[in-house]
Motif scaffolding. Structure first.
Motif, PDB file in Angstrom:
ATOM      1  N   GLU A  61       0.842  -1.205   0.000  1.00 18.77           N
ATOM      2  CA  GLU A  61       0.000   0.000   0.000  1.00 18.77           C
ATOM      3  C   GLU A  61       0.879   1.258   0.000  1.00 18.77           C
ATOM      4  N   PRO A  62       0.359   2.341  -0.585  1.00 22.06           N
ATOM      5  CA  PRO A  62       1.167   3.573  -0.615  1.00 22.06           C
ATOM      6  C   PRO A  62       1.375   4.126   0.791  1.00 22.06           C
ATOM      7  N   GLY A  63       2.476   4.851   0.991  1.00 17.94           N
ATOM      8  CA  GLY A  63       2.749   5.449   2.291  1.00 17.94           C
ATOM      9  C   GLY A  63       1.977   6.747   2.463  1.00 17.94           C
ATOM     10  N   GLU A  64       1.905   7.173   3.717  1.00 15.76           N
ATOM     11  CA  GLU A  64       1.211   8.414   4.020  1.00 15.76           C
ATOM     12  C   GLU A  64       2.090   9.600   3.644  1.00 15.76           C
ATOM     13  N   ARG A  65       1.533  10.581   3.055  1.00 14.47           N
ATOM     14  CA  ARG A  65       2.237  11.836   2.733  1.00 14.47           C
ATOM     15  C   ARG A  65       3.685  11.629   2.266  1.00 14.47           C
ATOM     16  N   GLY A  66       3.837  10.852   1.214  1.00 19.76           N
ATOM     17  CA  GLY A  66       5.158  10.719   0.604  1.00 19.76           C
ATOM     18  C   GLY A  66       6.066   9.697   1.259  1.00 19.76           C
ATOM     19  N   ALA A  67       5.596   9.034   2.309  1.00 22.94           N
ATOM     20  CA  ALA A  67       6.418   7.981   2.935  1.00 22.94           C
ATOM     21  C   ALA A  67       6.496   6.791   1.987  1.00 22.94           C
ATOM     22  N   PRO A  68       7.541   5.955   2.140  1.00 19.84           N
ATOM     23  CA  PRO A  68       7.676   4.830   1.209  1.00 19.84           C
ATOM     24  C   PRO A  68       6.519   3.836   1.314  1.00 19.84           C
ATOM     25  N   PRO A  69       6.223   3.171   0.217  1.00 16.84           N
ATOM     26  CA  PRO A  69       5.128   2.192   0.243  1.00 16.84           C
ATOM     27  C   PRO A  69       5.536   0.931   1.001  1.00 16.84           C
ATOM     28  N   GLY A  70       4.540   0.128   1.347  1.00 15.56           N
ATOM     29  CA  GLY A  70       4.806  -1.150   2.008  1.00 15.56           C
ATOM     30  C   GLY A  70       5.278  -2.188   1.005  1.00 15.56           C
ATOM     31  N   ASP A  71       5.462  -3.402   1.488  1.00 13.08           N
ATOM     32  CA  ASP A  71       5.929  -4.489   0.629  1.00 13.08           C
ATOM     33  C   ASP A  71       4.792  -5.463   0.355  1.00 13.08           C
ATOM     34  N   LEU A  72       4.978  -6.242  -0.689  1.00 16.64           N
ATOM     35  CA  LEU A  72       4.034  -7.315  -0.988  1.00 16.64           C
ATOM     36  C   LEU A  72       4.701  -8.639  -0.621  1.00 16.64           C
ATOM     37  N   HIS A  73       4.003  -9.414   0.205  1.00 14.98           N
ATOM     38  CA  HIS A  73       4.528 -10.730   0.592  1.00 14.98           C
ATOM     39  C   HIS A  73       3.710 -11.799  -0.121  1.00 14.98           C
ATOM     40  N   VAL A  74       4.376 -12.583  -0.927  1.00 16.73           N
ATOM     41  CA  VAL A  74       3.698 -13.674  -1.629  1.00 16.73           C
ATOM     42  C   VAL A  74       3.995 -14.970  -0.868  1.00 16.73           C
ATOM     43  N   VAL A  75       2.957 -15.533  -0.268  1.00 16.82           N
ATOM     44  CA  VAL A  75       3.147 -16.747   0.532  1.00 16.82           C
ATOM     45  C   VAL A  75       2.748 -17.954  -0.320  1.00 16.82           C
ATOM     46  N   ILE A  76       3.684 -18.888  -0.461  1.00 12.78           N
ATOM     47  CA  ILE A  76       3.509 -20.028  -1.369  1.00 12.78           C
ATOM     48  C   ILE A  76       2.844 -21.209  -0.657  1.00 12.78           C
ATOM     49  N   PHE A  77       1.901 -21.831  -1.334  1.00 11.01           N
ATOM     50  CA  PHE A  77       1.341 -23.106  -0.879  1.00 11.01           C
ATOM     51  C   PHE A  77       1.534 -24.129  -1.982  1.00 11.01           C
ATOM     52  N   VAL A  78       2.246 -25.186  -1.675  1.00 13.72           N
ATOM     53  CA  VAL A  78       2.476 -26.216  -2.680  1.00 13.72           C
ATOM     54  C   VAL A  78       1.417 -27.304  -2.516  1.00 13.72           C
ATOM     55  N   GLU A  79       0.701 -27.583  -3.596  1.00 14.20           N
ATOM     56  CA  GLU A  79      -0.386 -28.564  -3.549  1.00 14.20           C
ATOM     57  C   GLU A  79       0.156 -29.985  -3.410  1.00 14.20           C
ATOM     58  N   ASP A  80      -0.681 -30.852  -2.832  1.00 12.78           N
ATOM     59  CA  ASP A  80      -0.298 -32.263  -2.726  1.00 12.78           C
ATOM     60  C   ASP A  80      -0.253 -32.874  -4.116  1.00 12.78           C
ATOM     61  N   HIS A  81       0.631 -33.866  -4.280  1.00 13.50           N
ATOM     62  CA  HIS A  81       0.751 -34.563  -5.548  1.00 13.50           C
ATOM     63  C   HIS A  81       0.184 -35.971  -5.378  1.00 13.50           C
ATOM     64  N   PRO A  82      -0.516 -36.514  -6.386  1.00 15.53           N
ATOM     65  CA  PRO A  82      -1.103 -37.849  -6.216  1.00 15.53           C
ATOM     66  C   PRO A  82      -0.070 -38.965  -6.052  1.00 15.53           C
ATOM     67  N   LEU A  83       1.151 -38.773  -6.505  1.00 19.80           N
ATOM     68  CA  LEU A  83       2.160 -39.830  -6.394  1.00 19.80           C
ATOM     69  C   LEU A  83       3.195 -39.562  -5.299  1.00 19.80           C
ATOM     70  N   PHE A  84       3.681 -38.314  -5.266  1.00 19.51           N
ATOM     71  CA  PHE A  84       4.840 -38.028  -4.428  1.00 19.51           C
ATOM     72  C   PHE A  84       4.445 -37.276  -3.168  1.00 19.51           C
ATOM     73  N   GLN A  85       5.015 -37.749  -2.039  1.00 16.38           N
ATOM     74  CA  GLN A  85       4.881 -36.990  -0.810  1.00 16.38           C
ATOM     75  C   GLN A  85       6.199 -36.279  -0.579  1.00 16.38           C
ATOM     76  N   ARG A  86       6.102 -35.055  -0.080  1.00 22.40           N
ATOM     77  CA  ARG A  86       7.324 -34.278   0.058  1.00 22.40           C
ATOM     78  C   ARG A  86       7.692 -34.065   1.521  1.00 22.40           C
ATOM     79  N   ASP A  87       8.996 -34.135   1.797  1.00 22.16           N
ATOM     80  CA  ASP A  87       9.490 -33.786   3.126  1.00 22.16           C
ATOM     81  C   ASP A  87      10.754 -32.961   2.907  1.00 22.16           C
ATOM     82  N   GLY A  88      10.594 -31.653   2.872  1.00 21.70           N
ATOM     83  CA  GLY A  88      11.727 -30.773   2.569  1.00 21.70           C
ATOM     84  C   GLY A  88      12.190 -31.009   1.149  1.00 21.70           C
ATOM     85  N   SER A  89      13.436 -31.434   0.981  1.00 19.69           N
ATOM     86  CA  SER A  89      13.902 -31.688  -0.377  1.00 19.69           C
ATOM     87  C   SER A  89      13.824 -33.180  -0.726  1.00 19.69           C
TER      88      SER A  89
END
Ligand SMILES: [Zn+2]
Ligand SMILES: [Zn+2]
Length: 367
Positions: A231-259
């Motif tokens: 979002e824009p900052g107030e009265r010329g202050a710098p804008p905020g950041d956008l955080h994209v939070v990832i969700f990885v869907e389950d796979h029908p074959l593979f289960q994941r544990d870290g790498s």
């Protein structure tokens, strides 16, 4: 040890302007930042650069340095900032860190709010990395009134409720209470004719399309930060950041544990008994894998480097193939005959687990 000349440290002329000093400082600070530069004297160089910059970027200190050098009466007020993060040297905070006269802080101006967006991706996209287009709803200054909130051509007038003070005083018995004026919200001015587009808020909502690159190896909960896309900052202050939070869907074959990846693989009882070369699916392709005769349910075979990549790109996990032996539930006449024959020529104690079990049972009842 004699101190080096500050101009020499930064490598600029004695007549260098402030822009040049800033630019040179930034380049050198990034070059010698200990996070980036592993050489043992980088830390000392970094401190030297910071010190030179602090003196030369302050006009008063600089003129004293020009006249008296390092031995100037009163000395120089050097602050040890430690190591500002590379982000801060690069980003907006650069000015906050060094460009501001010491001891004075900007007050009352708030940076824009951060925005969080959740993004679902498949396991394959997480393994390969991908590019996604996000549509993010956020605010920007109203294009009609440029953020003033007033109709074009009109200007805000002094708030009639508080007379421009932004605060109201009430008498409550013996006490005098001060409150922020509710009519102008403390600004001291009100808008007579609100902008028809934003209804006086000064902001409008826009949908922004943003391309984000998702690196290979992300996992559920991984967050990408896009600086300044909040979002824009107030009265010329710098804008905020956008955080994209990832969700990885389950796979029908593979289960994941870290790498690491786990594949539960059914194998026929005949293949398990006789040994067999089976075809195992991996993320990219099918590979052939030998299972030895006598493979049991629960046995795990490891395919090296067939798991998920790590985020740093230097490592790949393994694929663990977990075998489960499947028994037939329906047999035809011929199969039954053959199995009966096989049963007749197979002694009861030929299977070690069963034999050991029976021995334990015998012992148990002997007592
Ligand atoms: Zn407006
Ligand atoms: Zn007011």
């Amino acid at each position: 040890l004699a101190k080096r000349d500050y101009y020499e440290v930064l490598g600029v002329d004695r007549g260098a302007g402030m822009d040049e000093i800033k630019r040179t400082y930034r380049d050198l600070a990034l070059k010698y930042h200990p996070d980036r530069n592993p050489s043992p004297d980088a830390e000392d160089r970094f401190k030297e650069i910071n010190e030179a910059y602090q003196v030369l970027s302050d006009p008063e200190a600089r003129s004293r340095y020009d006249r008296f050098g390092h031995g100037a009466p009163g000395g120089f007020d050097i602050t040890d900032f430690g190591f500002p993060s590379i982000d801060d040297i690069f980003g907006n905070l650069f000015d906050d860190f060094f460009g501001r006269p010491r001891g004075r802080r900007r007050t009352g101006v708030h940076r824009g709010a951060d925005i969080r967006v959740d993004l679902r991706i498949s396991l394959m996209s997480a393994a390969r990395g991908c590019e996604k287009t996000l549509e993010v709803a956020r605010h920007q200054l109203c294009s009609e009134c440029s953020g003033t909130g007033g109709r074009k051509g009109s200007s805000p007038v002094t708030c009639p409720a508080c007379g421009g003070h932004g605060q109201m005083r009430y008498q409550q018995g013996f006490f005098s209470v001060t409150r922020t004026c509710s009519q102008c919200g403390g600004r001291g001015t009100v808008i007579r004719e609100p902008c028809p587009k934003c209804r006086g808020t000064g902001l409008e909502e826009v949908i922004r399309k943003l391309n984000v690159k998702i690196p290979p190896g992300v996992d559920s909960g991984s967050t990408l930060r896009l600086r300044g896309e909040g979002e824009p900052g107030e009265r010329g202050a710098p804008p905020g950041d956008l955080h994209v939070v990832i969700f990885v869907e389950d796979h029908p074959l593979f289960q994941r544990d870290g790498s690491e990846l786990i594949l539960e693989m059914p194998v026929s009882y005949l293949q398990a008994a006789l040994g067999h070369e089976i075809e195992v699916p991996t993320l990219e392709e099918t590979v052939r894998m030998k299972i030895p005769a006598g493979t049991q349910t629960g046995k795990v075979f490891r395919l090296k480097g067939k798991g998920m990549p790590s985020l740093d790109g230097y490592h790949r996990g393994d694929l663990h193939v977990l075998v489960s032996v499947e028994m037939p539930t329906r047999l035809n006449r011929e199969q039954k005959e053959l199995l009966k024959k096989l049963s007749k020529i197979t002694p009861a104690d030929s299977l070690p687990q069963i034999k050991s079990f029976h021995d334990k049972v015998k012992k148990h009842f002997r007592k």
